[in-house]
Scaffold this motif. Structure first.
Motif, PDB file in Angstrom:
ATOM      1  N   TYR A  24       0.920  -1.020   0.376  1.00 30.61           N
ATOM      2  CA  TYR A  24      -0.552  -0.038  -0.400  1.00 30.61           C
ATOM      3  C   TYR A  24       1.119   1.335   0.256  1.00 30.61           C
ATOM      4  CZ  TYR A  24      -4.214  -2.848   0.206  1.00 30.61           C
ATOM      5  OH  TYR A  24      -5.396  -3.114   0.893  1.00 30.61           O
ATOM      6  N   ALA A  30       0.920  -5.766   2.028  1.00 32.73           N
ATOM      7  CA  ALA A  30      -0.040  -6.889   1.997  1.00 32.73           C
ATOM      8  C   ALA A  30       0.332  -8.168   1.874  1.00 32.73           C
ATOM      9  CB  ALA A  30      -1.531  -6.062   2.091  1.00 32.73           C
ATOM     10  N   ALA A  51      -5.619 -10.775   6.865  1.00 30.45           N
ATOM     11  CA  ALA A  51      -4.052 -11.500   5.924  1.00 30.45           C
ATOM     12  C   ALA A  51      -4.333 -11.047   5.086  1.00 30.45           C
ATOM     13  CB  ALA A  51      -5.054 -13.053   6.807  1.00 30.45           C
ATOM     14  N   SER A  54      -8.788  -9.467   0.826  1.00 29.91           N
ATOM     15  CA  SER A  54      -9.003  -8.381  -0.142  1.00 29.91           C
ATOM     16  C   SER A  54      -8.656  -8.154  -0.596  1.00 29.91           C
ATOM     17  CB  SER A  54      -9.954  -7.747   1.197  1.00 29.91           C
ATOM     18  OG  SER A  54     -11.691  -8.046   1.135  1.00 29.91           O
ATOM     19  N   THR A  55      -7.137  -7.685  -0.479  1.00 29.76           N
ATOM     20  CA  THR A  55      -6.219  -7.053  -0.950  1.00 29.76           C
ATOM     21  C   THR A  55      -6.129  -8.254  -2.105  1.00 29.76           C
ATOM     22  OG1 THR A  55      -5.111  -6.094   0.713  1.00 29.76           O
ATOM     23  CG2 THR A  55      -3.824  -6.229  -1.218  1.00 29.76           C
TER      24      THR A  55
HETATM   25  P1  ADP Z   1      -8.918  -9.149   4.770  1.00 32.70           P
HETATM   26  O1  ADP Z   1      -9.244  -9.062   3.349  1.00 32.70           O
HETATM   27  O2  ADP Z   1      -7.576 -10.246   5.086  1.00 32.70           O
HETATM   28  O3  ADP Z   1      -9.036  -8.424   6.024  1.00 32.70           O
HETATM   29  P2  ADP Z   1      -6.517  -7.166   3.926  1.00 32.70           P
HETATM   30  O4  ADP Z   1      -6.503  -7.611   2.264  1.00 32.70           O
HETATM   31  O5  ADP Z   1      -8.209  -6.394   3.942  1.00 32.70           O
HETATM   32  O6  ADP Z   1      -7.346  -8.077   4.156  1.00 32.70           O
HETATM   33  O7  ADP Z   1      -5.836  -6.196   4.789  1.00 32.70           O
HETATM   34  C1  ADP Z   1      -4.800  -6.992   4.791  1.00 32.70           C
HETATM   35  C2  ADP Z   1      -3.378  -5.655   5.363  1.00 32.70           C
HETATM   36  O8  ADP Z   1      -3.824  -4.310   4.639  1.00 32.70           O
HETATM   37  C3  ADP Z   1      -4.420  -5.152   6.590  1.00 32.70           C
HETATM   38  O9  ADP Z   1      -3.163  -4.844   7.177  1.00 32.70           O
HETATM   39  C4  ADP Z   1      -4.878  -3.929   6.213  1.00 32.70           C
HETATM   40  O10 ADP Z   1      -5.577  -2.989   8.113  1.00 32.70           O
HETATM   41  C5  ADP Z   1      -3.717  -3.774   5.709  1.00 32.70           C
HETATM   42  N1  ADP Z   1      -4.752  -2.875   4.593  1.00 32.70           N
HETATM   43  C6  ADP Z   1      -5.857  -2.816   4.011  1.00 32.70           C
HETATM   44  N2  ADP Z   1      -6.119  -1.732   3.427  1.00 32.70           N
HETATM   45  C7  ADP Z   1      -4.985  -0.661   3.197  1.00 32.70           C
HETATM   46  C8  ADP Z   1      -4.854   0.740   2.587  1.00 32.70           C
HETATM   47  N3  ADP Z   1      -5.969   1.631   2.113  1.00 32.70           N
HETATM   48  N4  ADP Z   1      -3.380   1.458   3.602  1.00 32.70           N
HETATM   49  C9  ADP Z   1      -3.162   0.660   3.884  1.00 32.70           C
HETATM   50  N5  ADP Z   1      -3.194  -0.681   4.814  1.00 32.70           N
HETATM   51  C10 ADP Z   1      -3.786  -0.897   4.605  1.00 32.70           C
END
Ligand code: ADP
Length: 304
Positions: A24, A30, A51, A54-55
């Protein structure tokens, strides 16, 4: 314009990830160096909150591109040619259902137009998709008046409009009650067929009965990708059960991962993953998939 039937598709679609990484803008990595090959069937993308599921799903859906590494769809790099994947894709994102004033049928017709389905096919395809998700008799109900489970079924119907070979569903059972969750799981199993369905969840039971393979993510790294049976095998001899008192619970939790606990008249029955018996009276038990998941997270932590 898309035609609903596309005979040019290859027979066995495959998705390949090569050292996929996503960082990010704030510098947080991530997703770290994921290699993965996915074939038709349901793939359960399992991992705790944060984890990176979603990313990863957003990259697979071509909404973002990896900051390093590459993703191929039938051998085509999707960063260079996202359309190669998009025309085959049905996507149900986590946030969905803002068109509360539209009926299910109106919404699906609108989505068919957005997706570029040929007008002459669109109306019939909308009815087919309503039928596939069991909503033909509720087609005129407004989305705003539907239960969460029904709205998710409309979400699947819109994802199926273009008869996708790749279906991506991100945490689809969040907010559904147990009965709706079960119904939704059965629906996905029925629809999978020759499609590649990637379903992300942090709930093991969402994928327990349906997933051909499980991809396990923890802290942005792929910890495991194989069948549920192999995940269970890894937990053999590492799952223990015994009865303890409420006073000891905090201590046990601080030392071990607890996969289940149950209050009983004689104390608390615990299931714990550990490489040796955590208590003199603990007995080794046959692992469930839930235990196996907890065990894999435990091993991931040890190796991190
Ligand atoms: P999950 O879907 O498994 O819950 P995410 O993909 O939403 O995980 O997030 C993975 C990691 O990336 C987490 O530590 C989250 O805090 C971080 N994260 C998610 N979106 C952002 C963003 N826009 N900027 C910085 N960090 C992010």
């Amino acid at each position: 314009m898309l035609d609903v039937i596309d005979n040019t598709r290859s027979c066995t679609p495959w998705l390949s990830l090569d050292a996929v990484t996503f960082r990010y803008a704030n510098g947080h990595e991530a997703i770290s160096g994921i290699d993965l090959n996915l074939r038709p069937g349901i793939v359960g993308l399992l991992g705790p909150n944060g984890a990176g599921k979603s990313t990863l799903m957003r990259m697979l859906a071509t909404l973002t591109v990896p900051t390093a590494g590459s993703i191929g769809w039938n051998g085509v790099d999707i960063a260079a040619r996202p359309d190669a994947l998009r025309r085959d894709l049905g996507y149900l994102p986590q946030e969905f259902g803002v068109y509360t004033a539209l009926s299910a049928r109106e919404f699906l017709r609108y989505m068919a137009a957005v997706k570029g389905l040929q007008h002459k096919h669109a109306a019939a395809r909308v009815e087919e998709c309503l039928h596939l998700v069991g909503l033909s008799d509720r087609a005129n109900d407004r989305l705003g008046s539907m239960s969460g489970g029904m709205r998710q079924r409309v979400g699947i119907a819109q994802a199926l409009l273009n008869d996708p070979t790749l279906v991506i569903v991100d945490e689809p059972t969040v907010g559904l009650d147990p009965e709706e969750r079960m119904r939704f799981r059965n629906l996905l199993t029925d629809l999978a067929g020759e499609r590649l369905v990637v379903l992300s969840t942090h709930i093991v039971s969402d994928v327990e009965a349906s997933a051909a393979t499980l991809a396990l993510l923890a802290k942005g790294r792929l910890q495991f990708h194989d069948t549920p049976e192999v995940l269970i095998q890894r937990a053999q001899g590492r799952v223990w059960e015994w009865t303890t008192t409420a006073a000891h619970l905090g201590e046990v939790r601080s030392r071990h991962r607890v996969s289940a606990s149950q209050r009983r008249p004689d104390g608390i029955r615990l299931r714990v993953v550990a490489d040796r018996a955590p208590s003199a009276d603990a007995e080794a038990v046959v692992p469930t998939l839930e235990d196996a998941y907890v065990n894999a997270l435990d091993l991931a932590e040890v190796s991190a």
